[in-house]
Design a protein around this motif. Structure first.
Motif, PDB file in Angstrom:
ATOM      1  N   MET A   1       7.781  -9.769   4.004  1.00 49.51           N
ATOM      2  CA  MET A   1       7.174  -8.527   4.487  1.00 49.51           C
ATOM      3  C   MET A   1       6.929  -8.622   5.992  1.00 49.51           C
ATOM      4  O   MET A   1       6.455  -9.645   6.474  1.00 49.51           O
ATOM      5  CB  MET A   1       5.840  -8.280   3.768  1.00 49.51           C
ATOM      6  CG  MET A   1       5.235  -6.953   4.165  1.00 49.51           C
ATOM      7  SD  MET A   1       3.709  -6.597   3.298  1.00 49.51           S
ATOM      8  CE  MET A   1       2.667  -7.893   3.858  1.00 49.51           C
ATOM      9  N   ARG A   2       7.249  -7.558   6.677  1.00 48.81           N
ATOM     10  CA  ARG A   2       7.086  -7.555   8.130  1.00 48.81           C
ATOM     11  C   ARG A   2       5.737  -6.922   8.488  1.00 48.81           C
ATOM     12  O   ARG A   2       5.385  -5.856   7.985  1.00 48.81           O
ATOM     13  CB  ARG A   2       8.229  -6.762   8.760  1.00 48.81           C
ATOM     14  CG  ARG A   2       8.330  -6.886  10.264  1.00 48.81           C
ATOM     15  CD  ARG A   2       9.685  -6.383  10.719  1.00 48.81           C
ATOM     16  NE  ARG A   2       9.807  -6.336  12.164  1.00 48.81           N
ATOM     17  CZ  ARG A   2      10.085  -7.386  12.936  1.00 48.81           C
ATOM     18  NH1 ARG A   2      10.260  -8.581  12.381  1.00 48.81           N
ATOM     19  NH2 ARG A   2      10.190  -7.274  14.238  1.00 48.81           N
ATOM     20  N   VAL A   3       4.996  -7.604   9.357  1.00 52.34           N
ATOM     21  CA  VAL A   3       3.671  -7.102   9.758  1.00 52.34           C
ATOM     22  C   VAL A   3       3.609  -7.016  11.280  1.00 52.34           C
ATOM     23  O   VAL A   3       4.342  -7.712  11.988  1.00 52.34           O
ATOM     24  CB  VAL A   3       2.546  -8.019   9.248  1.00 52.34           C
ATOM     25  CG1 VAL A   3       2.468  -8.003   7.721  1.00 52.34           C
ATOM     26  CG2 VAL A   3       2.729  -9.445   9.764  1.00 52.34           C
TER      27      VAL A   3
ATOM     28  N   ASN B   1       9.056  -1.690  13.078  1.00 51.65           N
ATOM     29  CA  ASN B   1       9.708  -1.729  11.768  1.00 51.65           C
ATOM     30  C   ASN B   1       8.865  -2.505  10.749  1.00 51.65           C
ATOM     31  O   ASN B   1       9.392  -3.205   9.880  1.00 51.65           O
ATOM     32  CB  ASN B   1      11.101  -2.363  11.908  1.00 51.65           C
ATOM     33  CG  ASN B   1      11.976  -2.057  10.706  1.00 51.65           C
ATOM     34  OD1 ASN B   1      11.778  -1.044  10.030  1.00 51.65           O
ATOM     35  ND2 ASN B   1      12.917  -2.932  10.417  1.00 51.65           N
ATOM     36  N   ALA B   2       7.569  -2.396  10.875  1.00 49.18           N
ATOM     37  CA  ALA B   2       6.667  -3.180  10.027  1.00 49.18           C
ATOM     38  C   ALA B   2       6.291  -2.417   8.762  1.00 49.18           C
ATOM     39  O   ALA B   2       6.291  -1.181   8.739  1.00 49.18           O
ATOM     40  CB  ALA B   2       5.403  -3.522  10.807  1.00 49.18           C
ATOM     41  N   ALA B   3       5.945  -3.183   7.740  1.00 49.31           N
ATOM     42  CA  ALA B   3       5.451  -2.583   6.495  1.00 49.31           C
ATOM     43  C   ALA B   3       3.936  -2.428   6.542  1.00 49.31           C
ATOM     44  O   ALA B   3       3.362  -1.698   5.729  1.00 49.31           O
ATOM     45  CB  ALA B   3       5.844  -3.450   5.309  1.00 49.31           C
TER      46      ALA B   3
ATOM     47  N   ASN C   1       5.028   7.442   9.088  1.00 48.63           N
ATOM     48  CA  ASN C   1       5.822   6.257   9.418  1.00 48.63           C
ATOM     49  C   ASN C   1       6.054   5.356   8.204  1.00 48.63           C
ATOM     50  O   ASN C   1       6.684   4.301   8.332  1.00 48.63           O
ATOM     51  CB  ASN C   1       5.144   5.467  10.536  1.00 48.63           C
ATOM     52  CG  ASN C   1       5.169   6.221  11.852  1.00 48.63           C
ATOM     53  OD1 ASN C   1       6.191   6.282  12.523  1.00 48.63           O
ATOM     54  ND2 ASN C   1       4.043   6.853  12.200  1.00 48.63           N
ATOM     55  N   GLY C   2       5.509   5.748   7.071  1.00 45.33           N
ATOM     56  CA  GLY C   2       5.771   5.033   5.818  1.00 45.33           C
ATOM     57  C   GLY C   2       5.306   3.596   5.820  1.00 45.33           C
ATOM     58  O   GLY C   2       6.060   2.700   5.401  1.00 45.33           O
ATOM     59  N   LEU C   3       4.090   3.349   6.269  1.00 42.25           N
ATOM     60  CA  LEU C   3       3.599   1.969   6.300  1.00 42.25           C
ATOM     61  C   LEU C   3       2.092   1.925   6.025  1.00 42.25           C
ATOM     62  O   LEU C   3       1.420   2.955   6.030  1.00 42.25           O
ATOM     63  CB  LEU C   3       3.910   1.299   7.641  1.00 42.25           C
ATOM     64  CG  LEU C   3       2.988   1.542   8.843  1.00 42.25           C
ATOM     65  CD1 LEU C   3       3.404   0.643   9.980  1.00 42.25           C
ATOM     66  CD2 LEU C   3       2.941   2.988   9.281  1.00 42.25           C
ATOM     67  N   PHE C   4       1.605   0.732   5.736  1.00 45.48           N
ATOM     68  CA  PHE C   4       0.155   0.536   5.645  1.00 45.48           C
ATOM     69  C   PHE C   4      -0.372   0.453   7.072  1.00 45.48           C
ATOM     70  O   PHE C   4       0.085  -0.386   7.854  1.00 45.48           O
ATOM     71  CB  PHE C   4      -0.171  -0.766   4.910  1.00 45.48           C
ATOM     72  CG  PHE C   4      -0.047  -0.666   3.420  1.00 45.48           C
ATOM     73  CD1 PHE C   4      -1.138  -0.350   2.629  1.00 45.48           C
ATOM     74  CD2 PHE C   4       1.176  -0.884   2.788  1.00 45.48           C
ATOM     75  CE1 PHE C   4      -1.032  -0.263   1.251  1.00 45.48           C
ATOM     76  CE2 PHE C   4       1.305  -0.800   1.416  1.00 45.48           C
ATOM     77  CZ  PHE C   4       0.199  -0.489   0.634  1.00 45.48           C
ATOM     78  N   LEU C   5      -1.335   1.303   7.392  1.00 44.06           N
ATOM     79  CA  LEU C   5      -1.862   1.326   8.750  1.00 44.06           C
ATOM     80  C   LEU C   5      -3.377   1.097   8.727  1.00 44.06           C
ATOM     81  O   LEU C   5      -4.123   1.878   8.127  1.00 44.06           O
ATOM     82  CB  LEU C   5      -1.553   2.660   9.433  1.00 44.06           C
ATOM     83  CG  LEU C   5      -1.996   2.764  10.893  1.00 44.06           C
ATOM     84  CD1 LEU C   5      -1.287   1.733  11.769  1.00 44.06           C
ATOM     85  CD2 LEU C   5      -1.742   4.180  11.441  1.00 44.06           C
TER      86      LEU C   5
ATOM     87  N   PRO D   1       1.173   3.959   2.628  1.00 38.84           N
ATOM     88  CA  PRO D   1       2.314   4.732   3.141  1.00 38.84           C
ATOM     89  C   PRO D   1       2.326   6.199   2.695  1.00 38.84           C
ATOM     90  O   PRO D   1       3.072   7.004   3.261  1.00 38.84           O
ATOM     91  CB  PRO D   1       3.530   3.978   2.570  1.00 38.84           C
ATOM     92  CG  PRO D   1       3.040   2.591   2.339  1.00 38.84           C
ATOM     93  CD  PRO D   1       1.619   2.739   1.926  1.00 38.84           C
ATOM     94  N   ALA D   2       1.496   6.536   1.710  1.00 38.10           N
ATOM     95  CA  ALA D   2       1.387   7.940   1.333  1.00 38.10           C
ATOM     96  C   ALA D   2       0.276   8.640   2.113  1.00 38.10           C
ATOM     97  O   ALA D   2       0.031   9.828   1.932  1.00 38.10           O
ATOM     98  CB  ALA D   2       1.122   8.048  -0.166  1.00 38.10           C
TER      99      ALA D   2
END
Lengths: 283, 405
Positions: A1-3, A31-33, A87-91, A113-114
């Motif tokens: 997983m990219r952070v 490009n992080a998750a 952006n479809g990621l956990f922020l 991401p939602a």
């Protein structure tokens, strides 16, 4: 997983529109998750957009933000919910001052991401300054699912209190996302004494974003970092990635099998000796 | 951390009767008549009257006067290079030389490293051959095995491979413990200093412990501390872990002497801080290649979490193919160090002997503690997440988790 950990350096704070646009660029580049924004970002953006009035000092600014009611805090969180969704990621948004009844908490929120709020973590330990500001301590640790990992949020000075890291580890945390700030000139050692040390004695990952800049004539400086147990990081340094204060963002890929391997090979938590702690640990 | 394996036992010509190692968790009985005879010799050669007599000849007759100022203490962390000794008096000389060097620097509080009894393995006959075999084995292991070649029976084994080091320490205990007590008590009294003598793996009844010793300036044994957090290997050996942390109120501050791995866990230093400790003396023997970051884990972050002074004394060098590295040092909260890096003094080399000396300001420590900028406490939180039950349940879960097996 990219952070990723973001420093907010170079992000325009004069309007929410600019902030959204600049942050979107960075998040897409990373490009992080999962990404983490530093503490006090709601203060910085609130001051920049005129939603919070600047005090003569940092203390007065904090007080003004805490007293300003919930409108700006809610707007700030809504903005980050949209950024997470778009952006479809956990922020992990920077910290806000959350008022409940007559209490004020320093709180960190994460959106999935939602765009849904997946974790709201209150700071559990306060600095002398924060106590003087009348903030209250949270008493709860919350874990949430981050793409199959058990994740927790660490707020501000909680990074320097090993009870927090241990509490999360005993709950089964795989990764902690820290949003904080360090006053004064850049010095790497307080950071090493914080999340780096917590990672080494608990064997989880940590992503750390610390505020850099000035609020109310107080300067803040620190590095961003992605931290892991020394044995599974380049040069055994404990750092997978490390940025300077003016690095806009840093990224790293986390290999969970590496983490499980070091836990198997060197099971630190299994060697705890709670019988020896019972009388004297928390007097 | 030592890699010697458990001894496999057979009836030999000496009439030795041994039990299977695993049956006693790595503890075997070295009770053949030859072993008994040699132990008698060992005990005789290390007898206190002999050690005292020798020390009487070499120690100074008058003490160096020290200022009686309790708030500022000069401390020395020793880094000892491992050399096997063939005679107990050589060990006495070695410890005395290092202590005297620290005293000459004005140190009032002096710390020796973990596994400070390894040098005494030299008293065992044939130890050099064993060491040689280990070194060769280490070299062989470094080479790739020739394809298709099988190693049969004892062909691929060193003679030392089957010996449990912990059992050797137990065997030597009746000689070593009196030697250590006599030696460090006499040194402390002769120079009027406080000495943490390092740690020793010794027999304590049926148990075997890794124990540190603290001596006062009148030569009195102030206290003992058994290692509370064992290495996995030490647990495998069957060492018994300590069940509590002790602190000792002395004329140079409130002292504690946990051992090496104890500094991996914040709980150790938090408990010691809660009990009022000013200075933690930590004997260390790290069996690993030196790496700055690996070595940073341990006492340095602990004194940042729980404000107190930390003195780390280290063992370095090679024995039986095992290499110990580290840098002795004296550490303090960032706020009490000139470069704000948490380091007051540190030995430069990680593989040779050295000494770190620094002054500890106990008054400054008290001021910092009483007006700390960021320390806080949250009792409700601790009761909820850090109860004994929380620990126990999590450790069980951690042990059972498929990911962690």
């Amino acid at each position: 997983m990219r952070v990723a950990a973001l420093s907010l350096h170079g992000i325009r704070m004069d309007s929410s529109k600019h902030y959204r646009s600049d942050l979107t660029d960075l998040l897409q580049k990373s490009n992080a998750a999962a990404a983490v924004i530093p503490a006090f970002s709601s203060l910085a953006l609130g001051l920049g957009t005129g939603r919070i009035s600047a005090g003569a000092s940092f203390a007065e600014t904090v007080r003004a933000a805490a007293d300003s009611g919930s409108d700006w805090q809610e707007e700030f969180l809504a903005l980050h919910s949209e950024l997470a969704r778009d952006n479809g990621l956990f922020l992990t948004a920077g910290t806000v001052y959350e008022r409940e009844n007559d209490r004020i908490y320093h709180t960190l929120c994460c959106f999935d991401p939602a765009g849904n709020l997946c974790c709201r973590q209150r700071q559990t330990h306060l600095t002398r300054f924060e106590r003087e500001q009348g903030l209250s301590r949270g008493e709860e640790l919350i874990l949430f699912d981050l793409h199959g990992l058990q994740a927790g949020l660490v707020v501000g000075i909680d990074a320097r209190h090993p009870e927090v890291g241990r509490g999360f580890a005993l709950l089964g945390a795989d990764i902690l996302l820290h949003s904080g700030a360090l006053k004064g000139e850049l010095n790497c050692w307080p950071q090493a004494a914080g999340m780096w040390a917590q990672v080494q004695q608990n064997q989880f990952w940590a992503v750390e974003a610390l505020f850099c800049g000035r609020i109310g004539r107080t300067d803040f400086a620190a590095d961003s970092a992605v931290i892991g147990p020394c044995e599974i990081t380049p040069g055994q340094s404990g750092y997978l990635a490390r940025g300077y204060p003016h690095t806009p963002f840093i990224c790293a890929n986390l290999e969970m099998e590496d983490l499980y391997r070091i836990r198997r090979d060197y099971p630190l938590l299994k060697m705890l000796n709670p019988q020896a702690y019972r009388e004297d640990l928390f007097v | 951390m030592v890699k010697l394996k458990k001894m496999k036992f057979e009836s030999g010509s000496s009439g030795s009767r041994y039990k299977a190692a695993d049956e006693r968790k790595g503890i075997m009985a070295m009770d053949g008549w030859k072993e008994k005879l040699f132990r008698h010799y060992l005990t005789w050669s290390c007898r206190p009257v002999r050690i005292r007599g020798y020390l009487h000849r070499i120690l100074p007759s008058s003490r160096i006067p020290y200022p009686a100022e309790r708030s500022r203490i000069r401390a020395a962390a020793l880094q000892l290079e491992l050399h096997l000794v063939k005679n107990p008096l050589h060990y006495v000389d070695l410890m005395h030389r290092r202590l005297r060097e620290a005293v000459e620097e004005g140190a009032q509080l002096i710390a020796f490293p973990e596994y400070n009894n390894l040098a005494l393995l030299g008293l065992l006959p044939g130890i050099e051959k064993m060491e040689e075999a280990y070194s060769k084995k280490g070299e062989q292991e470094a080479k790739p095995v020739e394809q298709g070649k099988k190693v049969k029976g004892s062909e691929g084994k060193s003679p030392a491979e089957d010996i449990s080091l912990v059992e050797v320490f137990r065997y030597m205990s009746p000689a070593v413990e009196p030697l250590v007590k006599t030696l460090f008590s006499s040194l402390a009294a002769a120079y009027g200093v406080h000495i943490m003598a390092g740690s020793y793996v010794i027999a304590d009844g049926e148990a075997t412990v890794n124990r540190s010793y603290l001596f006062g300036p009148a030569g009195e044994l102030i206290g003992l501390q058994d290692k509370v957090h064992l290495l996995p290997l030490e647990a495998e050996w069957g060492l018994k872990r300590g069940s509590a942390f002790s602190i000792f109120d002395t004329s140079v501050g409130r002292l504690a002497a946990p051992v090496c791995m104890d500094a991996t866990y914040f709980e150790t230093f938090r408990i010691l801080e809660n009990k009022g400790t000013d200075i933690v003396l930590l004997p260390v023997a790290n069996l690993e290649s030196y790496n700055y970051w690996l070595a940073l884990r341990g006492i340095w972050p602990r004194v940042q979490e729980s404000p107190l002074y930390g003195i780390k004394s280290t063992l370095v060098g090679t024995i039986a193919g095992m290499t110990f590295t580290g840098r002795a040092g004296i550490f303090a909260p960032l706020e009490l160090t000139p470069r704000r890096d948490g380091v007051l003094a540190e030995v430069e080399t990680f593989e040779r002997e050295g000494m770190a000396v620094a002054d500890l300001d106990l008054e400054a420590l008290q001021i910092l503690r009483s007006n700390h900028p960021w320390r806080d406490s949250n009792k409700a939180f601790y009761e909820r997440y850090l109860s004994e039950n929380s620990y126990t349940a999590s450790m069980k879960e951690h042990t059972l988790s498929k990911r962690n097996i």
